[in-house]
Design a protein around this motif. Structure first.
Motif, PDB file in Angstrom:
ATOM      1  N   LEU A 168     -10.923  27.954 -29.015  1.00 56.72           N
ATOM      2  CA  LEU A 168     -10.845  29.387 -28.724  1.00 56.72           C
ATOM      3  C   LEU A 168      -9.382  29.793 -28.542  1.00 56.72           C
ATOM      4  O   LEU A 168      -8.934  30.832 -29.036  1.00 56.72           O
ATOM      5  N   ALA A 207      -7.675  29.933 -31.867  1.00 57.47           N
ATOM      6  CA  ALA A 207      -8.162  31.085 -32.625  1.00 57.47           C
ATOM      7  C   ALA A 207      -7.483  32.366 -32.133  1.00 57.47           C
ATOM      8  O   ALA A 207      -7.017  33.178 -32.928  1.00 57.47           O
ATOM      9  N   LEU A 208      -7.403  32.495 -30.810  1.00 57.24           N
ATOM     10  CA  LEU A 208      -6.820  33.720 -30.265  1.00 57.24           C
ATOM     11  C   LEU A 208      -5.321  33.786 -30.553  1.00 57.24           C
ATOM     12  O   LEU A 208      -4.785  34.845 -30.866  1.00 57.24           O
ATOM     13  N   PHE A 239      -4.792  34.857 -34.103  1.00 52.96           N
ATOM     14  CA  PHE A 239      -5.658  35.932 -34.546  1.00 52.96           C
ATOM     15  C   PHE A 239      -4.901  36.970 -35.369  1.00 52.96           C
ATOM     16  O   PHE A 239      -5.346  37.383 -36.420  1.00 52.96           O
ATOM     17  N   PHE A 271     -14.222  39.702 -36.056  1.00 55.20           N
ATOM     18  CA  PHE A 271     -14.730  39.041 -34.857  1.00 55.20           C
ATOM     19  C   PHE A 271     -15.209  37.629 -35.176  1.00 55.20           C
ATOM     20  O   PHE A 271     -15.033  36.689 -34.394  1.00 55.20           O
ATOM     21  N   LEU A 314     -13.037  34.387 -34.911  1.00 58.16           N
ATOM     22  CA  LEU A 314     -12.933  33.604 -33.673  1.00 58.16           C
ATOM     23  C   LEU A 314     -13.495  32.200 -33.860  1.00 58.16           C
ATOM     24  O   LEU A 314     -13.026  31.239 -33.266  1.00 58.16           O
ATOM     25  N   SER A 318     -11.277  24.361 -35.933  1.00 58.86           N
ATOM     26  CA  SER A 318     -11.948  25.576 -35.475  1.00 58.86           C
ATOM     27  C   SER A 318     -13.242  25.225 -34.745  1.00 58.86           C
ATOM     28  O   SER A 318     -13.698  24.086 -34.766  1.00 58.86           O
ATOM     29  N   VAL A 365     -17.949  32.166 -25.896  1.00 56.13           N
ATOM     30  CA  VAL A 365     -16.850  32.358 -26.839  1.00 56.13           C
ATOM     31  C   VAL A 365     -16.772  33.826 -27.238  1.00 56.13           C
ATOM     32  O   VAL A 365     -15.695  34.420 -27.281  1.00 56.13           O
ATOM     33  N   GLY A 391     -13.718  36.303 -26.479  1.00 50.38           N
ATOM     34  CA  GLY A 391     -13.096  37.031 -27.577  1.00 50.38           C
ATOM     35  C   GLY A 391     -13.056  38.518 -27.297  1.00 50.38           C
ATOM     36  O   GLY A 391     -12.040  39.186 -27.506  1.00 50.38           O
ATOM     37  N   ILE A 437      -9.630  40.345 -27.504  1.00 42.43           N
ATOM     38  CA  ILE A 437      -9.398  41.228 -28.643  1.00 42.43           C
ATOM     39  C   ILE A 437      -9.621  42.677 -28.243  1.00 42.43           C
ATOM     40  O   ILE A 437      -8.947  43.583 -28.718  1.00 42.43           O
TER      41      ILE A 437
END
Ligand SMILES: Nc1ncnc2c1ncn2[C@@H]1O[C@H](COP(=O)(O)OP(=O)(O)OP(=O)(O)O)[C@@H](O)[C@H]1O
Ligand SMILES: [Mg+2]
Lengths: 333, 272
Positions: free
Chosen positions: A55, A58-59, A62, A77, A80, A90, A156, A160, A164
């Protein structure tokens, strides 16, 4: 206040009066066993840590991952679950890697430990059908896994959402839910395989090792073997397109014997809506196709073969363990 | 149309709560139980005696549908354990040779679990388990994990586990193994008491000739898969020692099960 106490008391009294079906009794006990076990706590810790890691990457990546004119732009979305910067896999890759471990860990001693403790004879002299034991063990482990994966997926999503700041659309949400269901099916396959080994082998360690061996074989050696075979058979670049397509399809067919291949194909389709074919496409098929995302229904149709493949594998190992267990002689120890 | 003798047969069958006919179990070329015929009446305490490997446990497993016979039929409480195992197990309590419990649960929790599998609500199960724990003398160990029980305590808990379903028949495979002498006495008295009070049929497999003689109405001597003799101790002695008026070299007047048993194994087969 006293009223509340009384009502709580009558409530527990009432639940205590209820006669549960024996199957339910076994499932409840098995679930409690799982949840209280160290094994489960360790698994949760591993999985929570890895999903935190994925996570985080991913963030962190992003902003780079979301490009203008991306056909999947509206589905950011879902990214993520799929993006990575190359240092950390991932979320989906983690699940495809750790899922088998989870399934194996909850099933490898399902039946043989009961034999070794001498509880099998005692259990089977209670008025229950023999298949209850094996079914209840499967159900309990699957329930625990489902709750865990659901919670993880939703966590998750929640994280997110916080970072986000844009909520997922209904479509994205449904895709994530289907992805989680798919992961549960995938773990169920490994769970059943390890239950099969727990029926086959008297020693839990042997059962666990064999299940891990199968997992390693599929995730490490089998792709190598397929590579070797296909390399020696590969047609030249000058070959007719039909030959090349036929060869490519043959290669994919070989790869699709791996459960992890099925899983990754299915997750790709679900979480990357622009994917519209999992095999080779000819120019003719491409002409006229608009580069846009597939609607959810179409994506689901596309993963249908993969899903049935995994379900079939699950059912086959279930049937084998069932047949072996139903006819077995139950001696104490 | 049913003729009179057939009706008679039916009545006779109804009285036999356990009935084995031509029962055979083979392991490869080896025959563990060899066309065994045996009938046990309701309320009877029957002792199954035999050396190690005679096939006692195998016979018991076949009565519960835990292994399938190769030949012959079993009827327990009127049901066939091969086709109707659940009906049989509703009525039969079975204490296996080496009884095991869930070590991380307490004795009480183990009992409650069994009770709930037998269709009791959790409240009823807890009350009943509590009473049984008292009755078998484990009241003080109620809250102890069974992993920490001694061998004899496990064996006692096994008896409670058998009794919690209010069985019509109890099958005990060497139940007194590991229990101290005073405990054995209590254990046997409990079984006899139950059997007399509630007309529970008991099948008792053991090597302990004295225990068997103490409590069993009839005994069967079982060797190499075959039943050599069935009857009460007196009639067995009368058959075997016809013409001899007292045990050789002994002051006793009556023959004991020892004498009978060892007559079958002249030369002395190890029985313990
Ligand atoms: N799975 C098996 N495969 C082959 N032979 C077996 C198997 N199980 C049992 N036997 C044989 O069957 C015979 C009967 O065994 P069983 O356990 O019924 O004896 P038993 O009378 O209960 O003996 P004990 O007094 O030692 O408990 C033995 O000779 C045993 O070796
Ligand atoms: Mg035995």
């Amino acid at each position: 206040m006293s009223n509340a106490v009384v009502s709580i008391k009558t409530k527990t009294a009432r639940t205590g009066e209820r006669i549960s079906h024996p199957f339910r009794v076994i499932v409840e006990k098995e679930m409690a066993d799982h949840i209280r076990s160290w094994r489960f706590i360790i698994l949760i810790a591993i999985i929570a840590l890895t999903s935190l890691g994925s996570l985080y990457t991913a963030l962190a990546n992003f902003s780079q991952a979301v490009k203008p004119n991306d056909p999947e732009g509206t589905f950011f979305f879902l990214k993520l679950f799929t993006i990575t910067d190359g240092t950390m896999p991932s979320f989906t890759v983690f699940i495809s890697f750790l899922g088998p471990l989870l399934g194996i860990a909850l099933g490898f001693d399902a039946i043989n430990s009961e034999h070794n403790r001498g509880t099998m004879g005692r259990m089977l002299s209670q008025p229950i059908h023999r298949d209850y034991i094996i079914n209840a063990k499967f159900t309990a482990a699957l329930a625990v896994i489902s709750v865990m994966l659901m919670a993880l997926g939703l966590l998750v999503m929640g994280a997110g959402l916080i970072f986000i700041g844009i909520p997922p659309t209904a479509g994205e949400f449904m895709r994530v839910v289907f992805f989680i269901l798919l992961s549960i099916l995938y773990v169920a396959f490994w769970l059943n395989l390890s239950i099969l080994f727990s029926v086959l082998f008297r020693q839990p360690a042997t059962a666990a090792l064999s299940a891990i061996a199968v997992w390693l074989f599929f995730s490490v050696f089998y792709p190598l073997i397929v590579n070797l075979i296909t390399k020696s058979l590969a047609p030249s670049e000058m070959a007719a397109p039909q030959t090349i397509i036929a060869f490519e399809q043959f290669r994919l067919a070989l790869l699709r014997l791996m459960p992890n291949q099925l899983f990754s194909e299915a997750t790709t389709t679900l979480l990357m809506p622009s994917v519209r074919s999992l095999g080779p496409l000819t120019m003719e098929q491409m002409i006229g196709a608009l580069p846009g995302p597939l609607p959810l229904g179409q994506s689901l149709l596309m993963v249908w073969p993969q899903v049935t493949g995994m379900a079939a594998g699950t059912i086959i190992s279930f049937v084998i363990s069932y047949v072996l267990f139903m006819r077995r002689e139950i001696r104490s120890r | 149309m049913v003729s009179v003798p057939e009706i008679w047969k039916e009545v006779a069958v109804a009285d036999n709560i356990i009935e084995l006919k031509g029962l055979t179990r083979r392991y490869g070329p080896f025959t563990a139980v060899d066309s065994l015929d045996l009938a046990i009446e309701k309320g009877e305490i029957f002792g199954l005696l035999g050396p190690n490997g005679a096939g006692k446990s195998t016979t018991i497993l076949m009565m519960l549908g835990l292994t399938e016979p190769d030949d012959g039929t079993v009827r327990v409480c009127g049901f066939d354990p091969v086709s109707d195992p659940v009906e049989v197990k509703k009525r039969v309590g079975y204490l296996p040779e080496e009884v095991g419990f869930y070590d991380d649960l307490t004795g009480m929790e183990n009992l409650v679990y069994t009770a709930r599998l037998n269709g009791l609500s959790s409240n009823a199960a807890r009350i009943k388990a509590g009473k049984l724990m008292e009755r078998i003398g484990l009241d003080a160990e109620k809250a102890k994990k069974t992993g920490k029980y001694s061998r004899g305590m496990r064996q006692r808990l096994g008896l409670a586990d058998v009794l919690i379903k209010d069985p019509e028949v109890i099958i005990l495979d060497e139940p007194t193994l590991g229990i101290d002498p005073a405990g054995v006495k209590e254990f046997l008295e409990l079984i006899v008491g139950l059997s007399r009070e509630q007309k529970i049929t008991v099948l008792f497999s053991s090597h302990h000739l004295h225990q068997v003689q103490q409590i069993c109405d009839r005994v069967g001597i079982f060797v190499a898969g075959k039943l050599l003799a069935v009857g009460d101790v007196k009639s067995l002695a009368a058959q075997l020692f016809r013409g001899e008026d007292r045990p050789a070299g002994s002051e006793r007047k009556d023959y004991s099960l020892d004498d009978i048993y060892f007559r079958y194994f002249e030369g002395g087969v190890d029985h313990e």
